[in-house]
Enzyme design. Structure first.
Site, mmCIF file in Angstrom:
data_model
loop_
_atom_site.group_PDB
_atom_site.id
_atom_site.type_symbol
_atom_site.label_atom_id
_atom_site.label_comp_id
_atom_site.label_asym_id
_atom_site.label_seq_id
_atom_site.Cartn_x
_atom_site.Cartn_y
_atom_site.Cartn_z
ATOM 1 N N ASP A 133 0.841 -1.198 0.000
ATOM 2 C CA ASP A 133 0.000 0.000 0.000
ATOM 3 C C ASP A 133 0.878 1.251 0.000
ATOM 4 O O ASP A 133 2.020 1.223 0.453
ATOM 5 C CB ASP A 133 -0.862 0.047 1.276
ATOM 6 C CG ASP A 133 -2.080 -0.868 1.183
ATOM 7 O OD1 ASP A 133 -2.325 -1.457 0.121
ATOM 8 O OD2 ASP A 133 -2.790 -0.971 2.202
ATOM 9 N N MET A 134 0.292 2.374 -0.457
ATOM 10 C CA MET A 134 1.033 3.637 -0.400
ATOM 11 C C MET A 134 0.484 4.491 0.741
ATOM 12 O O MET A 134 -0.724 4.656 0.854
ATOM 13 C CB MET A 134 0.916 4.383 -1.728
ATOM 14 C CG MET A 134 1.831 5.573 -1.840
ATOM 15 S SD MET A 134 3.585 5.185 -1.600
ATOM 16 C CE MET A 134 4.038 4.528 -3.199
ATOM 17 N N ARG A 183 -1.344 -0.712 -8.450
ATOM 18 C CA ARG A 183 -2.753 -0.366 -8.158
ATOM 19 C C ARG A 183 -2.825 1.159 -8.200
ATOM 20 O O ARG A 183 -2.069 1.840 -7.500
ATOM 21 C CB ARG A 183 -3.138 -0.856 -6.763
ATOM 22 C CG ARG A 183 -4.543 -0.379 -6.341
ATOM 23 C CD ARG A 183 -4.757 -0.417 -4.836
ATOM 24 N NE ARG A 183 -4.660 -1.746 -4.297
ATOM 25 C CZ ARG A 183 -4.257 -2.003 -3.046
ATOM 26 N NH1 ARG A 183 -3.897 -1.031 -2.240
ATOM 27 N NH2 ARG A 183 -4.209 -3.240 -2.625
ATOM 28 N N LYS A 186 -6.573 7.409 -6.064
ATOM 29 C CA LYS A 186 -6.478 8.876 -6.088
ATOM 30 C C LYS A 186 -5.563 9.376 -4.964
ATOM 31 O O LYS A 186 -4.860 10.359 -5.119
ATOM 32 C CB LYS A 186 -7.865 9.492 -5.945
ATOM 33 C CG LYS A 186 -8.723 9.282 -7.180
ATOM 34 C CD LYS A 186 -9.993 10.091 -7.111
ATOM 35 C CE LYS A 186 -10.922 9.745 -8.265
ATOM 36 N NZ LYS A 186 -12.183 10.483 -8.196
ATOM 37 N N GLY A 187 -5.597 8.703 -3.816
ATOM 38 C CA GLY A 187 -4.780 9.124 -2.673
ATOM 39 C C GLY A 187 -5.665 9.548 -1.521
ATOM 40 O O GLY A 187 -6.639 10.279 -1.723
ATOM 41 N N HIS A 226 -14.030 4.228 -7.047
ATOM 42 C CA HIS A 226 -15.484 4.045 -7.116
ATOM 43 C C HIS A 226 -16.102 5.142 -7.975
ATOM 44 O O HIS A 226 -17.303 5.362 -7.945
ATOM 45 C CB HIS A 226 -16.103 4.112 -5.715
ATOM 46 C CG HIS A 226 -15.309 3.373 -4.688
ATOM 47 N ND1 HIS A 226 -14.248 3.932 -4.025
ATOM 48 C CD2 HIS A 226 -15.405 2.104 -4.235
ATOM 49 C CE1 HIS A 226 -13.718 3.043 -3.212
ATOM 50 N NE2 HIS A 226 -14.389 1.925 -3.318
HETATM 51 P P1 FDA Z 1 -13.809 9.850 -5.084
HETATM 52 O O1 FDA Z 1 -13.306 10.121 -3.695
HETATM 53 O O2 FDA Z 1 -13.791 10.971 -6.067
HETATM 54 O O3 FDA Z 1 -15.217 9.206 -4.993
HETATM 55 C C1 FDA Z 1 -15.995 8.869 -6.143
HETATM 56 C C2 FDA Z 1 -17.308 8.272 -5.653
HETATM 57 O O4 FDA Z 1 -17.033 7.045 -4.961
HETATM 58 C C3 FDA Z 1 -18.040 9.117 -4.621
HETATM 59 O O5 FDA Z 1 -18.857 10.056 -5.242
HETATM 60 C C4 FDA Z 1 -18.813 8.075 -3.858
HETATM 61 O O6 FDA Z 1 -19.947 7.651 -4.572
HETATM 62 C C5 FDA Z 1 -17.863 6.899 -3.830
HETATM 63 N N1 FDA Z 1 -17.008 6.920 -2.611
HETATM 64 C C6 FDA Z 1 -15.702 7.244 -2.552
HETATM 65 N N2 FDA Z 1 -15.243 7.111 -1.293
HETATM 66 C C7 FDA Z 1 -16.279 6.703 -0.546
HETATM 67 C C8 FDA Z 1 -16.435 6.386 0.813
HETATM 68 N N3 FDA Z 1 -15.431 6.469 1.688
HETATM 69 N N4 FDA Z 1 -17.649 5.994 1.225
HETATM 70 C C9 FDA Z 1 -18.687 5.897 0.378
HETATM 71 N N5 FDA Z 1 -18.593 6.180 -0.941
HETATM 72 C C10 FDA Z 1 -17.411 6.577 -1.395
HETATM 73 N N6 FDA Z 1 -5.295 5.310 -0.894
HETATM 74 C C11 FDA Z 1 -3.982 5.500 -0.597
HETATM 75 O O7 FDA Z 1 -3.567 6.645 -0.378
HETATM 76 N N7 FDA Z 1 -3.131 4.428 -0.510
HETATM 77 C C12 FDA Z 1 -3.533 3.147 -0.765
HETATM 78 O O8 FDA Z 1 -2.730 2.216 -0.689
HETATM 79 C C13 FDA Z 1 -4.903 2.939 -1.102
HETATM 80 N N8 FDA Z 1 -5.385 1.687 -1.362
HETATM 81 C C14 FDA Z 1 -6.658 1.547 -1.869
HETATM 82 C C15 FDA Z 1 -7.096 0.313 -2.310
HETATM 83 C C16 FDA Z 1 -8.334 0.203 -2.948
HETATM 84 C C17 FDA Z 1 -8.773 -1.133 -3.459
HETATM 85 C C18 FDA Z 1 -9.151 1.358 -3.130
HETATM 86 C C19 FDA Z 1 -10.468 1.272 -3.846
HETATM 87 C C20 FDA Z 1 -8.745 2.550 -2.638
HETATM 88 C C21 FDA Z 1 -7.509 2.674 -1.990
HETATM 89 N N9 FDA Z 1 -7.086 3.899 -1.499
HETATM 90 C C22 FDA Z 1 -5.765 4.056 -1.152
HETATM 91 C C23 FDA Z 1 -8.060 4.995 -1.287
HETATM 92 C C24 FDA Z 1 -8.106 5.975 -2.444
HETATM 93 O O9 FDA Z 1 -6.942 6.759 -2.466
HETATM 94 C C25 FDA Z 1 -9.317 6.925 -2.329
HETATM 95 O O10 FDA Z 1 -9.191 7.696 -1.171
HETATM 96 C C26 FDA Z 1 -10.650 6.214 -2.290
HETATM 97 O O11 FDA Z 1 -10.697 5.156 -3.192
HETATM 98 C C27 FDA Z 1 -11.804 7.177 -2.652
HETATM 99 O O12 FDA Z 1 -11.583 7.713 -3.910
HETATM 100 P P2 FDA Z 1 -12.359 7.312 -5.252
HETATM 101 O O13 FDA Z 1 -11.330 6.931 -6.249
HETATM 102 O O14 FDA Z 1 -13.381 6.292 -4.993
HETATM 103 O O15 FDA Z 1 -12.951 8.669 -5.786
#
Ligand code: FDA
Length: 305
Positions: A133-134, A183, A186-187, A226
């Site tokens: 993970d990052m 993987r 966004k962060g 997502h």
């Molecule tokens: P965004 O935040 O723009 O959300 C888009 C849509 O997704 C929202 O409108 C909502 O519908 C849904 N959504 C997003 N987050 C939600 C929440 N918490 N609850 C409910 N709905 C939500 N980060 C990191 O810094 N280091 C890492 O190693 C990882 N590892 C990781 C693994 C996996 C499998 C995922 C999916 C994510 C991560 N992340 C991560 C987290 C990532 O950086 C990010 O913060 C989240 O995925 C939320 O961002 P989205 O890309 O979903 O987009």
């Protein structure tokens, strides 16, 4: 969501006293189950079996980060090896995700690498992929370097790149060249404007650019988001360029957008859900709150019931 609320939640994620209060509170513990499988490995096993039955693969994540003692780092290493052995013994469809600060990176890089090697040796033996993970930007350079170094010896290791960091295009270029699995996310941490985009539009634009690079030339990349418009773009891109669904996977977090997870199964895409478990769930939960205010309402209203 207001930037202030997001920043406050990310700040509170680091607060020891609030952490102790929230972790010990029975109600918040119950509510955390929306996003966390449970406190022990068998909880994660149960959740994995349910997801696997629905056609979803799993990335198991033992919660814990920034450990301050060698003993804690060794305990986490031991627990990861137990998770890998459990995957092998039970035949569940899962791999694992590790955080370097859980393996002692704050204590010394040498300790962290020794622990990681133990995990990777077991993973290699059992043919199970390990994703590093990052974490926050203080760790980015070391995480990328460690992933590249380990990959030379253990091909089944990959890492995560965050689209909000300006440096990510260079990192992805290098990881693609070396054939390291990435993987893309966004962060999830609070980063300064000197290092990271601050606005969703910029983060999303960078995400799409990096995603195209990975889908076109990466080694089995994971598109972890997502975000529906981005997911639509990914599916259009692979269709237009004739990239087979077996060449990449989508990833989402446990408890988030379960409707989309089902949709991807129906559409015959590989989808892996990140399933966190363990007693150290507080910072993870706070980062999920920071991403979406509705989650905060959900936690607070359930805690008051
Ligand atoms: P965004 O935040 O723009 O959300 C888009 C849509 O997704 C929202 O409108 C909502 O519908 C849904 N959504 C997003 N987050 C939600 C929440 N918490 N609850 C409910 N709905 C939500 N980060 C990191 O810094 N280091 C890492 O190693 C990882 N590892 C990781 C693994 C996996 C499998 C995922 C999916 C994510 C991560 N992340 C991560 C987290 C990532 O950086 C990010 O913060 C989240 O995925 C939320 O961002 P989205 O890309 O979903 O987009």
């Amino acid at each position: 969501m207001s930037l202030f609320l997001k920043d406050t939640l990310l700040y509170l994620a680091q607060n020891q006293q609030i952490r102790d209060f929230v972790i010990q509170n029975r109600l918040t513990r119950n509510v955390s189950r929306r996003f966390v499988a449970g406190e022990v490995l068998t909880d994660a096993l149960q959740v994995t079996r349910i997801l696997n039955k629905r056609g979803i693969q799993v990335a198991l994540d033992l919660l814990g980060e920034n450990v301050a003692s060698e003993n804690e780092a060794h305990a986490a290493t031991h627990d990861y090896i137990a998770a890998i052995d459990l995957i092998k013994d039970t035949g569940i469809d899962a791999n694992v995700s590790v955080k370097l600060t859980a393996l002692g990176l704050d204590i010394s890089r040498e300790l962290c690498e020794q622990n990681l090697i133990q995990i990777l040796q077991e993973a290699q033996k059992q043919q199970i992929f390990v994703c590093i993970d990052m974490e926050g930007s203080a760790y980015t350079e070391r995480t990328v370097q460690i992933a590249l170094k380990m990959h030379a010896q253990f091909p089944l290791v990959g890492t995560v790149i965050q689209s909000y960091l300006y440096r990510s295009k260079d990192d992805i270029t290098e990881l693609i060249e070396q054939g390291v699995r990435v993987r893309l996310v966004k962060g999830a941490y609070k980063e300064p404007a000197s290092l990271a985009y601050q606005h969703k539009l910029d983060v999303d634009r960078a995400y799409i650019e990096l995603m195209h690079m990975l889908l076109a030339r990466g080694n089995f990349p994971a598109i972890a988001t997502h975000d529906e418009p981005i997911l639509t773009d990914a599916r259009t891109f692979v269709r237009n360029y004739g990239i087979a669904p077996s060449k990449f996977e989508f990833q989402m977090l446990y408890g988030i957008r379960r409707d989309l997870q089902e949709q991807f199964v129906q559409q015959k895409y590989s989808i892996r859900v990140y399933v966190p478990y363990g007693s150290q769930w507080y910072p993870y939960l706070m980062r999920r709150m920071a991403e979406r205010p509705a989650n905060l309402v959900f936690v607070v209203s359930n805690s008051l019931r």
